[in-house]
Write a protein that holds these residues in place. Structure first.
Motif, PDB file in Angstrom:
ATOM      1  N   ALA A  58       0.808  -1.223   0.000  1.00 41.06           N
ATOM      2  CA  ALA A  58       0.000   0.000   0.000  1.00 41.06           C
ATOM      3  C   ALA A  58       0.836   1.266   0.000  1.00 41.06           C
ATOM      4  N   GLY A  59       2.047   1.197   0.542  1.00 46.46           N
ATOM      5  CA  GLY A  59       2.881   2.385   0.609  1.00 46.46           C
ATOM      6  C   GLY A  59       4.227   2.073   1.232  1.00 46.46           C
ATOM      7  N   VAL A  60       5.119   3.060   1.152  1.00 47.00           N
ATOM      8  CA  VAL A  60       6.452   2.922   1.722  1.00 47.00           C
ATOM      9  C   VAL A  60       6.841   4.280   2.308  1.00 47.00           C
ATOM     10  N   TYR A  61       7.538   4.248   3.438  1.00 46.61           N
ATOM     11  CA  TYR A  61       7.982   5.520   4.017  1.00 46.61           C
ATOM     12  C   TYR A  61       9.435   5.432   4.462  1.00 46.61           C
ATOM     13  N   ALA A  62      10.093   6.608   4.445  1.00 47.94           N
ATOM     14  CA  ALA A  62      11.491   6.711   4.840  1.00 47.94           C
ATOM     15  C   ALA A  62      11.651   7.970   5.676  1.00 47.94           C
ATOM     16  N   LEU A  63      12.084   7.801   6.916  1.00 47.06           N
ATOM     17  CA  LEU A  63      12.323   8.908   7.830  1.00 47.06           C
ATOM     18  C   LEU A  63      13.829   9.094   7.977  1.00 47.06           C
ATOM     19  N   SER A  64      14.329  10.245   7.591  1.00 48.87           N
ATOM     20  CA  SER A  64      15.765  10.546   7.679  1.00 48.87           C
ATOM     21  C   SER A  64      16.603   9.502   6.942  1.00 48.87           C
ATOM     22  N   GLY A  65      16.119   9.043   5.800  1.00 45.44           N
ATOM     23  CA  GLY A  65      16.812   8.032   5.018  1.00 45.44           C
ATOM     24  C   GLY A  65      17.029   8.467   3.584  1.00 45.44           C
ATOM     25  N   PHE A  66      17.828   7.681   2.864  1.00 46.08           N
ATOM     26  CA  PHE A  66      18.134   8.031   1.472  1.00 46.08           C
ATOM     27  C   PHE A  66      18.539   6.788   0.700  1.00 46.08           C
ATOM     28  N   LEU A  67      18.452   6.896  -0.619  1.00 47.29           N
ATOM     29  CA  LEU A  67      19.023   5.913  -1.533  1.00 47.29           C
ATOM     30  C   LEU A  67      20.291   6.502  -2.144  1.00 47.29           C
ATOM     31  N   ASN A  68      21.282   5.671  -2.404  1.00 47.10           N
ATOM     32  CA  ASN A  68      22.498   6.150  -3.067  1.00 47.10           C
ATOM     33  C   ASN A  68      22.176   6.711  -4.449  1.00 47.10           C
ATOM     34  N   LEU A  78       2.769   1.375  -8.620  1.00 50.40           N
ATOM     35  CA  LEU A  78       3.825   1.501  -7.626  1.00 50.40           C
ATOM     36  C   LEU A  78       3.218   2.025  -6.327  1.00 50.40           C
ATOM     37  N   PRO A  79       3.829   1.707  -5.200  1.00 49.90           N
ATOM     38  CA  PRO A  79       3.340   2.285  -3.951  1.00 49.90           C
ATOM     39  C   PRO A  79       3.704   3.760  -3.861  1.00 49.90           C
ATOM     40  N   GLU A  80       2.960   4.506  -3.087  1.00 53.00           N
ATOM     41  CA  GLU A  80       3.271   5.909  -2.830  1.00 53.00           C
ATOM     42  C   GLU A  80       4.355   6.005  -1.761  1.00 53.00           C
ATOM     43  N   LEU A  81       5.245   6.988  -1.903  1.00 55.11           N
ATOM     44  CA  LEU A  81       6.329   7.201  -0.949  1.00 55.11           C
ATOM     45  C   LEU A  81       6.044   8.408  -0.072  1.00 55.11           C
ATOM     46  N   PHE A  82       6.250   8.234   1.244  1.00 55.85           N
ATOM     47  CA  PHE A  82       6.153   9.306   2.229  1.00 55.85           C
ATOM     48  C   PHE A  82       7.523   9.472   2.866  1.00 55.85           C
ATOM     49  N   GLN A  83       8.049  10.702   2.865  1.00 51.04           N
ATOM     50  CA  GLN A  83       9.362  10.966   3.464  1.00 51.04           C
ATOM     51  C   GLN A  83       9.307  12.163   4.395  1.00 51.04           C
ATOM     52  N   LYS A  95       1.489   8.977  11.078  1.00 49.65           N
ATOM     53  CA  LYS A  95       0.284   8.259  11.490  1.00 49.65           C
ATOM     54  C   LYS A  95      -0.916   8.655  10.640  1.00 49.65           C
ATOM     55  N   ALA A  96      -1.039   9.945  10.350  1.00 49.98           N
ATOM     56  CA  ALA A  96      -2.148  10.408   9.503  1.00 49.98           C
ATOM     57  C   ALA A  96      -2.048   9.815   8.104  1.00 49.98           C
ATOM     58  N   TRP A  97      -0.821   9.744   7.564  1.00 48.44           N
ATOM     59  CA  TRP A  97      -0.629   9.172   6.224  1.00 48.44           C
ATOM     60  C   TRP A  97      -0.947   7.688   6.215  1.00 48.44           C
ATOM     61  N   ILE A  98      -0.512   6.960   7.244  1.00 46.22           N
ATOM     62  CA  ILE A  98      -0.801   5.536   7.334  1.00 46.22           C
ATOM     63  C   ILE A  98      -2.319   5.302   7.351  1.00 46.22           C
ATOM     64  N   LEU A  99      -3.039   6.090   8.135  1.00 44.99           N
ATOM     65  CA  LEU A  99      -4.486   5.908   8.214  1.00 44.99           C
ATOM     66  C   LEU A  99      -5.171   6.269   6.896  1.00 44.99           C
ATOM     67  N   GLN A 100      -4.581   7.189   6.156  1.00 45.70           N
ATOM     68  CA  GLN A 100      -5.124   7.512   4.827  1.00 45.70           C
ATOM     69  C   GLN A 100      -4.948   6.332   3.872  1.00 45.70           C
ATOM     70  N   ALA A 112      11.388   9.239 -11.815  1.00 45.79           N
ATOM     71  CA  ALA A 112      11.261   7.888 -12.379  1.00 45.79           C
ATOM     72  C   ALA A 112       9.807   7.463 -12.537  1.00 45.79           C
ATOM     73  N   GLY A 113       8.898   8.174 -11.863  1.00 47.30           N
ATOM     74  CA  GLY A 113       7.480   7.877 -12.040  1.00 47.30           C
ATOM     75  C   GLY A 113       6.715   7.520 -10.782  1.00 47.30           C
ATOM     76  N   MET A 114       7.356   7.674  -9.623  1.00 52.51           N
ATOM     77  CA  MET A 114       6.736   7.318  -8.350  1.00 52.51           C
ATOM     78  C   MET A 114       6.089   8.553  -7.727  1.00 52.51           C
ATOM     79  N   LYS A 115       4.934   8.371  -7.115  1.00 54.98           N
ATOM     80  CA  LYS A 115       4.295   9.471  -6.396  1.00 54.98           C
ATOM     81  C   LYS A 115       4.966   9.619  -5.041  1.00 54.98           C
ATOM     82  N   THR A 116       5.459  10.826  -4.734  1.00 49.99           N
ATOM     83  CA  THR A 116       6.200  11.039  -3.498  1.00 49.99           C
ATOM     84  C   THR A 116       5.668  12.259  -2.744  1.00 49.99           C
ATOM     85  N   THR A 117       5.781  12.201  -1.436  1.00 49.50           N
ATOM     86  CA  THR A 117       5.501  13.341  -0.565  1.00 49.50           C
ATOM     87  C   THR A 117       6.704  13.525   0.344  1.00 49.50           C
ATOM     88  N   PHE A 118       7.274  14.730   0.364  1.00 49.24           N
ATOM     89  CA  PHE A 118       8.481  14.994   1.143  1.00 49.24           C
ATOM     90  C   PHE A 118       8.228  16.148   2.101  1.00 49.24           C
TER      91      PHE A 118
END
Length: 233
Positions: free
Chosen positions: A140-150, A169-174, A223-228, A198-204
C-alpha cells in the motif's frame, strides 16, 4: 539455497480487529524493541491503531564496514555512508529475501499486500525502499524517515522499468530534518526527486531544526498518512 534467517520481532497488536499491517525498520545499530520504545517516548502511547498491527523487526548482527568490520545490527553493509557510494547489493538483496518472509507471514495471516505498508528510519528507510521498489511494489505504501538511496541506486531503474511496463507503484512518504548532519537533508530530498522523476508518487516533508532523530510532528504526520493509506475496513 541457505535457509532464510528468522528475525526477532517486537509486535504492537491492534486494539480491535486486525485488517492491515505496518512493518517499521530501525536504523543502524538499533533493535526493533529499541525503535518501539523510542516511538513511544516521542508519541505516547506510541504508533498504535484500532485495526493495524505494527511490526518492529530486529536486524541480525553483521560485520559493518563503516565501523571497520565491527558487528552491528544493520540491515545491509555499506562501503561507506555516502550519497555517491556504490550499493552493497549482495547484502541488500539477501535481506530483502529475509524481510520478504515477514510480509509473507502477514499474507498467510489474511492480510493482503495492498493492506501492508513498509517503512523505516535512516538505514531502515533505505531498506524499505529497496523492498517496495524492487521486490514488493504491490504494497500500500512505503515511508522513509531521515533516510536516502544512493545516487545510482538500482531502485531508481526498477521504478522506471515498472512505470514503462504500465505497472502500479506504492506511494512514498518521506520526512527529513534540515539539521541532520549524519544523513544530510539534501540526500533525502534528492532521493524523493529522483524517484518522482522515475514515475513514483512522493511526498516529502522538511522538518526545520530536526537532527538525525524522530519527532512528535513527524510521527503525527506519519500516522495520519498511514491511516489515509490503510483505512479501517
Amino acid at each position: 539455497m541457505a535457509a532464510i534467517h528468522k528475525l526477532r520481532k517486537c509486535v504492537v497488536s491492534p486494539t480491535g480487529k486486525h485488517s492491515a499491517s505496518v512493518i517499521f525498520l530501525h536504523g543502524s545499530g538499533d533493535t526493533g524493541q529499541g525503535l518501539r520504545v523510542w516511538v513511544r517516548d516521542v508519541m505516547m502511547p506510541g504508533l498504535t491503531f484500532a485495526h493495524i498491527r505494527v511490526i518492529y523487526p530486529t536486524a541480525p548482527a553483521r560485520p559493518y564496514t563503516p565501523m571497520h568490520g565491527a558487528l552491528s545490527t544493520v540491515w545491509f553493509d555499506r562501503y561507506k555512508i555516502s550519497y555517491d557510494s556504490a550499493e552493497h547489493l549482495q547484502s541488500i538483496d539477501a535481506m530483502c529475501s529475509t524481510l520478504g518472509s515477514i510480509i509473507q507471514d502477514e499474507v498467510i495471516a489474511g492480510i493482503p499486500k495492498h493492506r501492508i505498508i513498509i517503512g523505516g528510519f535512516s538505514m531502515g528507510g533505505a531498506m524499505a525502499l529497496h523492498l517496495a521498489c524492487r521486490y514488493h511494489p504491490d504494497v500500500a505504501g512505503v515511508y522513509a524517515l531521515s533516510g536516502f538511496l544512493n545516487k545510482d541506486s538500482v531502485a531508481f531503474q526498477a521504478v522506471e522499468e515498472r512505470v514503462r511496463a504500465g505497472h502500479s507503484l506504492p506511494e512514498l512518504f518521506q520526512c527529513h530534518g534540515t539539521s541532520d548532519e549524519l544523513v544530510l537533508h539534501q540526500w533525502g530530498e534528492d532521493t524523493s526527486v529522483l524517484l518522482q522523476k522515475a514515475g513514483m508518487k512522493t511526498t516529502f516533508h522538511s522538518l526545520p531544526g530536526l537532527h538525525h532523530q524522530i519527532s512528535l510532528q513527524e510521527m503525527e504526520l506519519l500516522k495520519a498518512w498511514i491511516l489515509q493509506k490503510l483505512p479501517s475496513s
